[in-house]
Design a protein around this motif. Sequence first.
Motif, PDB file in Angstrom:
ATOM      1  N   ILE A  98       0.856  -1.192   0.000  1.00 27.63           N
ATOM      2  CA  ILE A  98       0.000   0.000   0.000  1.00 27.63           C
ATOM      3  C   ILE A  98       0.890   1.240   0.000  1.00 27.63           C
ATOM      4  O   ILE A  98       1.754   1.387   0.862  1.00 27.63           O
ATOM      5  CB  ILE A  98      -0.922   0.027   1.237  1.00 27.63           C
ATOM      6  N   ASP A  99       0.701   2.118  -0.963  1.00 28.40           N
ATOM      7  CA  ASP A  99       1.452   3.371  -1.002  1.00 28.40           C
ATOM      8  C   ASP A  99       0.926   4.328   0.063  1.00 28.40           C
ATOM      9  O   ASP A  99      -0.282   4.471   0.240  1.00 28.40           O
ATOM     10  CB  ASP A  99       1.321   4.031  -2.381  1.00 28.40           C
ATOM     11  N   ASP A 100       1.835   4.993   0.750  1.00 24.59           N
ATOM     12  CA  ASP A 100       1.478   6.038   1.714  1.00 24.59           C
ATOM     13  C   ASP A 100       0.558   5.516   2.821  1.00 24.59           C
ATOM     14  O   ASP A 100      -0.404   6.181   3.210  1.00 24.59           O
ATOM     15  CB  ASP A 100       0.820   7.213   0.979  1.00 24.59           C
ATOM     16  N   PHE A 101       0.863   4.310   3.328  1.00 20.06           N
ATOM     17  CA  PHE A 101       0.033   3.744   4.393  1.00 20.06           C
ATOM     18  C   PHE A 101       0.127   4.565   5.672  1.00 20.06           C
ATOM     19  O   PHE A 101      -0.812   4.607   6.472  1.00 20.06           O
ATOM     20  CB  PHE A 101       0.449   2.294   4.659  1.00 20.06           C
ATOM     21  N   LYS A 102       1.274   5.251   5.861  1.00 23.68           N
ATOM     22  CA  LYS A 102       1.432   6.087   7.064  1.00 23.68           C
ATOM     23  C   LYS A 102       0.358   7.169   7.122  1.00 23.68           C
ATOM     24  O   LYS A 102      -0.089   7.558   8.197  1.00 23.68           O
ATOM     25  CB  LYS A 102       2.821   6.724   7.073  1.00 23.68           C
ATOM     26  N   ARG A 103      -0.027   7.658   5.959  1.00 24.84           N
ATOM     27  CA  ARG A 103      -1.063   8.699   5.922  1.00 24.84           C
ATOM     28  C   ARG A 103      -2.393   8.153   6.427  1.00 24.84           C
ATOM     29  O   ARG A 103      -3.122   8.834   7.153  1.00 24.84           O
ATOM     30  CB  ARG A 103      -1.210   9.234   4.501  1.00 24.84           C
ATOM     31  N   ILE A 104      -2.716   6.914   6.051  1.00 23.09           N
ATOM     32  CA  ILE A 104      -3.958   6.296   6.529  1.00 23.09           C
ATOM     33  C   ILE A 104      -3.930   6.178   8.051  1.00 23.09           C
ATOM     34  O   ILE A 104      -4.905   6.496   8.736  1.00 23.09           O
ATOM     35  CB  ILE A 104      -4.156   4.905   5.878  1.00 23.09           C
ATOM     36  N   ASN A 105      -2.788   5.748   8.585  1.00 23.65           N
ATOM     37  CA  ASN A 105      -2.659   5.641  10.047  1.00 23.65           C
ATOM     38  C   ASN A 105      -2.775   6.991  10.727  1.00 23.65           C
ATOM     39  O   ASN A 105      -3.356   7.114  11.804  1.00 23.65           O
ATOM     40  CB  ASN A 105      -1.313   5.001  10.409  1.00 23.65           C
ATOM     41  N   GLY A 164      -7.963   2.174  12.427  1.00 22.31           N
ATOM     42  CA  GLY A 164      -8.421   2.355  11.051  1.00 22.31           C
ATOM     43  C   GLY A 164      -7.479   1.707  10.062  1.00 22.31           C
ATOM     44  O   GLY A 164      -7.917   1.069   9.083  1.00 22.31           O
ATOM     45  N   GLY A 165      -6.181   1.844  10.304  1.00 19.80           N
ATOM     46  CA  GLY A 165      -5.192   1.218   9.431  1.00 19.80           C
ATOM     47  C   GLY A 165      -5.323  -0.290   9.428  1.00 19.80           C
ATOM     48  O   GLY A 165      -5.224  -0.933   8.376  1.00 19.80           O
ATOM     49  N   ASN A 166      -5.558  -0.862  10.610  1.00 18.69           N
ATOM     50  CA  ASN A 166      -5.730  -2.322  10.693  1.00 18.69           C
ATOM     51  C   ASN A 166      -6.959  -2.792   9.936  1.00 18.69           C
ATOM     52  O   ASN A 166      -6.956  -3.862   9.310  1.00 18.69           O
ATOM     53  CB  ASN A 166      -5.828  -2.753  12.162  1.00 18.69           C
ATOM     54  N   LEU A 167      -8.025  -2.000   9.970  1.00 19.92           N
ATOM     55  CA  LEU A 167      -9.239  -2.365   9.224  1.00 19.92           C
ATOM     56  C   LEU A 167      -8.974  -2.366   7.719  1.00 19.92           C
ATOM     57  O   LEU A 167      -9.485  -3.222   6.981  1.00 19.92           O
ATOM     58  CB  LEU A 167     -10.376  -1.397   9.563  1.00 19.92           C
ATOM     59  N   VAL A 168      -8.171  -1.410   7.246  1.00 15.93           N
ATOM     60  CA  VAL A 168      -7.797  -1.378   5.828  1.00 15.93           C
ATOM     61  C   VAL A 168      -7.026  -2.639   5.463  1.00 15.93           C
ATOM     62  O   VAL A 168      -7.290  -3.282   4.434  1.00 15.93           O
ATOM     63  CB  VAL A 168      -6.948  -0.115   5.516  1.00 15.93           C
ATOM     64  N   TYR A 215       3.276 -10.079   4.219  1.00 15.37           N
ATOM     65  CA  TYR A 215       4.723  -9.972   4.029  1.00 15.37           C
ATOM     66  C   TYR A 215       5.331  -9.178   5.182  1.00 15.37           C
ATOM     67  O   TYR A 215       5.815  -9.715   6.148  1.00 15.37           O
ATOM     68  CB  TYR A 215       4.992  -9.328   2.669  1.00 15.37           C
ATOM     69  N   PHE A 216       5.276  -7.857   5.108  1.00 12.98           N
ATOM     70  CA  PHE A 216       5.723  -6.985   6.197  1.00 12.98           C
ATOM     71  C   PHE A 216       4.751  -5.826   6.312  1.00 12.98           C
ATOM     72  O   PHE A 216       4.384  -5.232   5.299  1.00 12.98           O
ATOM     73  CB  PHE A 216       7.116  -6.404   5.913  1.00 12.98           C
ATOM     74  N   GLY A 217       4.338  -5.481   7.522  1.00 12.26           N
ATOM     75  CA  GLY A 217       3.552  -4.270   7.735  1.00 12.26           C
ATOM     76  C   GLY A 217       2.354  -4.151   6.831  1.00 12.26           C
ATOM     77  O   GLY A 217       1.352  -4.860   6.983  1.00 12.26           O
ATOM     78  N   ASP A 218       2.456  -3.253   5.839  1.00 13.49           N
ATOM     79  CA  ASP A 218       1.339  -2.999   4.915  1.00 13.49           C
ATOM     80  C   ASP A 218       1.517  -3.758   3.605  1.00 13.49           C
ATOM     81  O   ASP A 218       0.957  -3.363   2.585  1.00 13.49           O
ATOM     82  CB  ASP A 218       1.211  -1.494   4.646  1.00 13.49           C
ATOM     83  N   GLU A 219       2.269  -4.860   3.627  1.00  7.33           N
ATOM     84  CA  GLU A 219       2.559  -5.607   2.401  1.00  7.33           C
ATOM     85  C   GLU A 219       2.086  -7.055   2.488  1.00  7.33           C
ATOM     86  O   GLU A 219       2.100  -7.667   3.566  1.00  7.33           O
ATOM     87  CB  GLU A 219       4.063  -5.565   2.102  1.00  7.33           C
ATOM     88  N   PHE A 220       1.692  -7.565   1.319  1.00  9.81           N
ATOM     89  CA  PHE A 220       1.242  -8.953   1.210  1.00  9.81           C
ATOM     90  C   PHE A 220       2.032  -9.640   0.097  1.00  9.81           C
ATOM     91  O   PHE A 220       2.605  -8.979  -0.765  1.00  9.81           O
ATOM     92  CB  PHE A 220      -0.253  -9.003   0.900  1.00  9.81           C
ATOM     93  N   ILE A 221       2.035 -10.965   0.132  1.00  8.65           N
ATOM     94  CA  ILE A 221       2.775 -11.727  -0.873  1.00  8.65           C
ATOM     95  C   ILE A 221       1.896 -12.852  -1.406  1.00  8.65           C
ATOM     96  O   ILE A 221       1.176 -13.517  -0.649  1.00  8.65           O
ATOM     97  CB  ILE A 221       4.100 -12.263  -0.286  1.00  8.65           C
ATOM     98  N   LEU A 222       1.934 -13.042  -2.731  1.00  2.00           N
ATOM     99  CA  LEU A 222       1.111 -14.059  -3.381  1.00  2.00           C
ATOM    100  C   LEU A 222       1.987 -14.994  -4.213  1.00  2.00           C
ATOM    101  O   LEU A 222       2.982 -14.566  -4.808  1.00  2.00           O
ATOM    102  CB  LEU A 222       0.080 -13.422  -4.319  1.00  2.00           C
ATOM    103  N   LEU A 223       1.604 -16.249  -4.256  1.00  3.27           N
ATOM    104  CA  LEU A 223       2.170 -17.217  -5.200  1.00  3.27           C
ATOM    105  C   LEU A 223       1.091 -17.482  -6.244  1.00  3.27           C
ATOM    106  O   LEU A 223      -0.011 -17.913  -5.903  1.00  3.27           O
ATOM    107  CB  LEU A 223       2.553 -18.519  -4.491  1.00  3.27           C
TER     108      LEU A 223
END
Length: 428
Positions: A41-48, A55-59, A80-88
């Motif tokens: 997610i770009d600019d996730f800090k802004r959402i927090n 609110g960030g956790n709900l996103v 993956y980390f923080g605001d990141e996910f990983i797919l196969l």
Amino acid sequence: MTYYDSLTNLYNLNGFLVDLPQRAIQLRKKYPVIAIAVISIDDFKRINSISGYIGGNLVLQKLADQLSQFIEKEEGIGRYFGDEFILLLKEESLEKLEERIKLLWEQCSTEMIINDQEYRLKISIGVAITNSSLIKVEEIVNQANIAKVQAKKQGGNRYQYYDINVNEVIKMEQKIENALYHAITKNELYLVFQPIVNLKTNSIIGSEALIRWNNKQFSKVSPLKIIEVAEQSGMIVDIGKWVLSEALKQNKRWHDLGYNNMFVSVNISAIQFEQPNFLDMLKAILEETAMAPQFLELEVTETNAMTMVEEKLEKMSKLKEMGIRIAIDDFGTGYSSLAYFTRFPINTLKIDRSFVNEIYKDENAKTIITTIINMAKTINIATTAEGVETIEQVKFLEEQGCDKIQGYLISRPVNPNQIEELLLREAK
């Protein structure tokens, strides 16, 4: 707890990596193409900052649900980390994978309503593809992450496939980042100053502080690259604080020498400006350096000013209340509405050097400069022209009513002693 993420109920990175090799082997038996995609997610800090961590956790939970619905039964997903996910992912051809990645990006880049707050998610995706069992899946994960970093470097809100040439660039940037991490403690960073001249009095009234790096291995790294790496790594906050402190200390020395009308102009990164403690940090540095706030000018780029406008307006108003001057840098190069600048509490518009360079080559450049100067006069804002290199440029700017200039015609960025020599020569 070892293998699952409690927030999203997905595999965490440990769980994903443990499951990945066997799952990849099974997919390779059936499908010619498998890929790893890292979603950020770009600019996730802004959402927090807007909705808090709840609110960030709900996103994150909603995005996790979307991704879980996107993947198919044999594929894999993890946080993956923080605001990141990983797919196969698996596909029957590269063309079909391309279509699927595009669909993934479109579905992720969606609107969400969290606690009555609407968000338009901007997503960066890095993708690494393999159709060979000779490449370890761990290496594919690393390649996907490199591609994600490159997507963000290009402005984010896009997807990017891994490229081996990009890999070499990322590796070099990592080396620069590692060296830069120790630059402050090793006293490798220093400031140079470029004089700013009042066109009416033809006298030096201030200077712009610019960072330089004295490092044997990276001596040829440009200041722009230093700032870019510092922003990507988050080091820009500490480096920016150091620059402000050193610039104000030097300006105080000039005041103590009798040049008590000199101001210093400091460029502020968007990341630095958006820090919650930015104002408190500035107050502390002004107190420590015993420098009056009216002799500090903060330069904010036009692009920076035009993101999260209402928040910027509020922060700029507080800066003005403190007595600090604000300049909009690189003015004219962005796509902002001029109407906004009647609301911003700014003191100076800095006319970008790209227009000044073209004064006698392009009539449009002349028109743009004249328009900026006239507009600034109307709303009682000063103008500074950057990149002035010829007498002819000075004459044109004087005729149009420009207030201040800086550029190689006056001086390149130089050390403080050379600024003092210029001031002494001017006094004679």
